[in-house]
Design an enzyme around this catalytic site. Structure first.
Site, PDB file in Angstrom:
ATOM      1  N   GLY A  12       0.810  -1.207   0.000  1.00  0.00           N
ATOM      2  CA  GLY A  12       0.000   0.000   0.000  1.00  0.00           C
ATOM      3  C   GLY A  12       0.845   1.259   0.000  1.00  0.00           C
ATOM      4  O   GLY A  12       2.070   1.209  -0.076  1.00  0.00           O
ATOM      5  N   THR A  64      -9.841   0.457   3.129  1.00  0.00           N
ATOM      6  CA  THR A  64      -9.878   1.927   3.117  1.00  0.00           C
ATOM      7  C   THR A  64     -10.882   2.521   2.133  1.00  0.00           C
ATOM      8  O   THR A  64     -10.959   3.738   2.005  1.00  0.00           O
ATOM      9  CB  THR A  64      -8.484   2.499   2.781  1.00  0.00           C
ATOM     10  OG1 THR A  64      -8.063   1.981   1.515  1.00  0.00           O
ATOM     11  CG2 THR A  64      -7.475   2.141   3.854  1.00  0.00           C
ATOM     12  N   THR A 103      -7.224   6.433  11.798  1.00  0.00           N
ATOM     13  CA  THR A 103      -7.738   7.469  10.908  1.00  0.00           C
ATOM     14  C   THR A 103      -8.499   8.580  11.632  1.00  0.00           C
ATOM     15  O   THR A 103      -9.017   8.379  12.737  1.00  0.00           O
ATOM     16  CB  THR A 103      -8.692   6.813   9.882  1.00  0.00           C
ATOM     17  OG1 THR A 103      -9.328   7.815   9.072  1.00  0.00           O
ATOM     18  CG2 THR A 103      -9.789   6.020  10.584  1.00  0.00           C
ATOM     19  N   ASP A 104      -8.584   9.723  10.970  1.00  0.00           N
ATOM     20  CA  ASP A 104      -9.406  10.841  11.432  1.00  0.00           C
ATOM     21  C   ASP A 104     -10.898  10.502  11.437  1.00  0.00           C
ATOM     22  O   ASP A 104     -11.691  11.156  12.109  1.00  0.00           O
ATOM     23  CB  ASP A 104      -9.172  12.062  10.551  1.00  0.00           C
ATOM     24  CG  ASP A 104      -9.467  11.785   9.080  1.00  0.00           C
ATOM     25  OD1 ASP A 104      -8.788  10.900   8.508  1.00  0.00           O
ATOM     26  OD2 ASP A 104     -10.365  12.411   8.490  1.00  0.00           O
ATOM     27  N   TYR A 127     -16.697   2.757   7.798  1.00  0.00           N
ATOM     28  CA  TYR A 127     -15.232   2.792   7.781  1.00  0.00           C
ATOM     29  C   TYR A 127     -14.692   3.285   9.120  1.00  0.00           C
ATOM     30  O   TYR A 127     -13.858   2.624   9.759  1.00  0.00           O
ATOM     31  CB  TYR A 127     -14.724   3.677   6.643  1.00  0.00           C
ATOM     32  CG  TYR A 127     -13.234   3.944   6.701  1.00  0.00           C
ATOM     33  CD1 TYR A 127     -12.327   2.913   6.522  1.00  0.00           C
ATOM     34  CD2 TYR A 127     -12.738   5.222   6.963  1.00  0.00           C
ATOM     35  CE1 TYR A 127     -10.944   3.142   6.597  1.00  0.00           C
ATOM     36  CE2 TYR A 127     -11.381   5.458   7.030  1.00  0.00           C
ATOM     37  CZ  TYR A 127     -10.483   4.423   6.850  1.00  0.00           C
ATOM     38  OH  TYR A 127      -9.136   4.662   6.934  1.00  0.00           O
ATOM     39  N   LYS A 131     -12.659   1.094  11.973  1.00  0.00           N
ATOM     40  CA  LYS A 131     -11.301   1.480  12.373  1.00  0.00           C
ATOM     41  C   LYS A 131     -11.224   1.748  13.874  1.00  0.00           C
ATOM     42  O   LYS A 131     -10.231   1.401  14.528  1.00  0.00           O
ATOM     43  CB  LYS A 131     -10.844   2.719  11.591  1.00  0.00           C
ATOM     44  CG  LYS A 131     -10.572   2.463  10.113  1.00  0.00           C
ATOM     45  CD  LYS A 131      -9.383   1.528   9.883  1.00  0.00           C
ATOM     46  CE  LYS A 131      -8.067   2.189  10.222  1.00  0.00           C
ATOM     47  NZ  LYS A 131      -6.918   1.282   9.942  1.00  0.00           N
TER      48      LYS A 131
END
Length: 295
Positions: A12, A64, A103-104, A127, A131
Site C-alpha cells: 500500500g 480503506t 484514521t481521522d 469505515y 477502524k
C-alpha cells in the site's frame, strides 16, 4: 541487535514506503500483503508471527474504500477490527511492539478546533466505526501498542487525491472540488518515517508512553486549497499542457454514500512532545510531483 519487523499491507501507500525505509535501516523485514497473509485468518497470523519472531509488528493493512464500506460491512470489520486484534494477540504472545495505523474518521468531524487524542470519538460511517473497533481491539489485546491516527494520505504508490487531480486535470478545463472540508494532507513517506522512529524509541527498555498519537500534515487546508496547491506545483514543473480552473463547491454539492468529516484537523503536539516528530510538510512533499503522473 538487528530489528526484526513484520509488516502487513506491504504494497500500500504507507507499506511500500515502510518497506524501503526499514530495509535501508538494516532491519530484517518480513513484508506481506493480503495474498501472502490474510490478517483476518487468526491461525495464519499467529503461525507466521511465531515462525518469524518479530521485535516489531506494523499493521499498514486496512479496508480503506470509505464509500464501499457502507455496503461491505462484514469485510470492513474483518480487515479493520479482527485483523488488528489477531496481530495484537500475536505481538502479545511474542512480546513484540505493535504499531497500528488509524484514521481521522473515528471522529464526528464537527468540532470547531483541532482534534486531540483525548477527544470523544464518534465515527459517522462504517469505515470509521470499523477502524475505531480496530483501535479498541489493539489496545485490549496488546499492552505494548502505538496507534497512529492520520488523515488525507497521499504518496507515489496506490490511488490518492494527488494522482486523481493530475489525471482529471489533464483531461478537463475545469473541475469542482469540495471547499468546506478541512484537514492536513499527509505524505505516506513521512508516515513511514514517523512509525519507524516511534518503533525505535518503543524498543528501548525505559519506554512506557504507549497509546494513541496523531500525525498529519501542516498547514491545514481544504480539499479545494490542496487541489489548487497541486496544480500550482504542476504548473511550476510544467507537468500539464494547460492548468484547469478549480471551482470551490460544498459537501452538499458532491453527495457520497459515506459521510466525510468536515473537520479532519488533528492536533500533533503529543507526538512532537514524546517522540520529537514534526507534522508532515505536504507542500515540500509535492516537490516530486512528476512521480504522481500516470505511467
Amino acid at each position: 541487535m538487528t530489528v526484526k519487523l513484520m509488516l502487513t499491507g506491504a504494497n500500500g501507500q504507507v507499506g511500500t514506503s515502510l518497506q524501503q525505509r526499514a530495509v535501508s535501516l538494516g532491519w530484517q523485514v518480513l513484508a506481506v500483503d493480503r495474498s501472502e497473509l490474510d490478517i483476518t485468518d487468526r491461525d495464519a497470523v499467529l503461525q507466521v508471527a511465531a515462525r518469524f519472531q518479530p521485535d516489531v509488528i506494523i499493521n499498514a493493512a486496512a479496508h480503506t474504500a470509505v464509500d464501499k464500506a457502507e455496503s461491505e460491512v462484514a469485510a470492513s470489520y474483518a480487515i479493520n477490527r479482527d485483523g488488528p486484534q489477531f496481530l495484537a494477540e500475536a505481538a502479545s504472545r511474542g512480546n513484540a511492539v505493535l504499531l497500528h495505523i488509524s484514521t481521522d474518521y473515528v471522529f464526528a468531524g464537527d468540532k470547531d478546533g483541532v482534534y486531540l487524542e483525548t477527544d470523544a470519538v464518534a465515527p459517522q460511517g462504517v469505515y470509521g466505526a470499523s477502524k475505531l473497533a480496530g483501535e479498541q481491539a489493539v489496545a485490549t489485546h496488546c499492552s505494548k501498542h502505538l496507534i497512529l491516527r492520520t488523515a488525507w494520505v497521499f504518496g507515489e504508490q496506490g490511488n490518492n487525491f494527488v494522482k486523481t487531480m493530475l489525471r482529471v486535470g489533464a483531461m478537463r478545463d475545469s473541475l469542482n472540488v469540495v471547499a468546506d472540508q478541512f484537514g492536513g494532507p499527509t505524505y505516506a513517506g513521512d508516515i513511514a518515517d514517523a512509525l519507524l522512529a516511534m518503533a525505535q524509541r518503543a524498543l528501548q527498555s525505559d519506554f512506557a508512553a504507549w497509546g494513541v498519537y496523531h500525525f498529519s500534515g501542516a498547514p491545514h487546508v481544504s480539499w479545494h486549497g490542496f487541489a489548487e496547491a497541486i496544480f500550482a506545483k504542476a504548473g511550476e514543473l510544467q507537468l500539464l499542457a494547460q492548468l484547469p480552473t478549480v471551482n470551490p463547491i460544498t459537501t452538499k454539492d458532491y453527495p457520497t454514500p459515506a459521510k466525510r468529516p468536515a473537520n479532519s484537523r488533528l492536533d500533533c503536539q503529543k507526538i512532537q512532545h514524546v517522540f520529537g516528530i514534526q507534522p508532515s510538510n505536504w507542500q515540500h512533499a509535492l516537490a516530486n510531483l512528476q512521480q504522481y503522473l500516470p505511467q
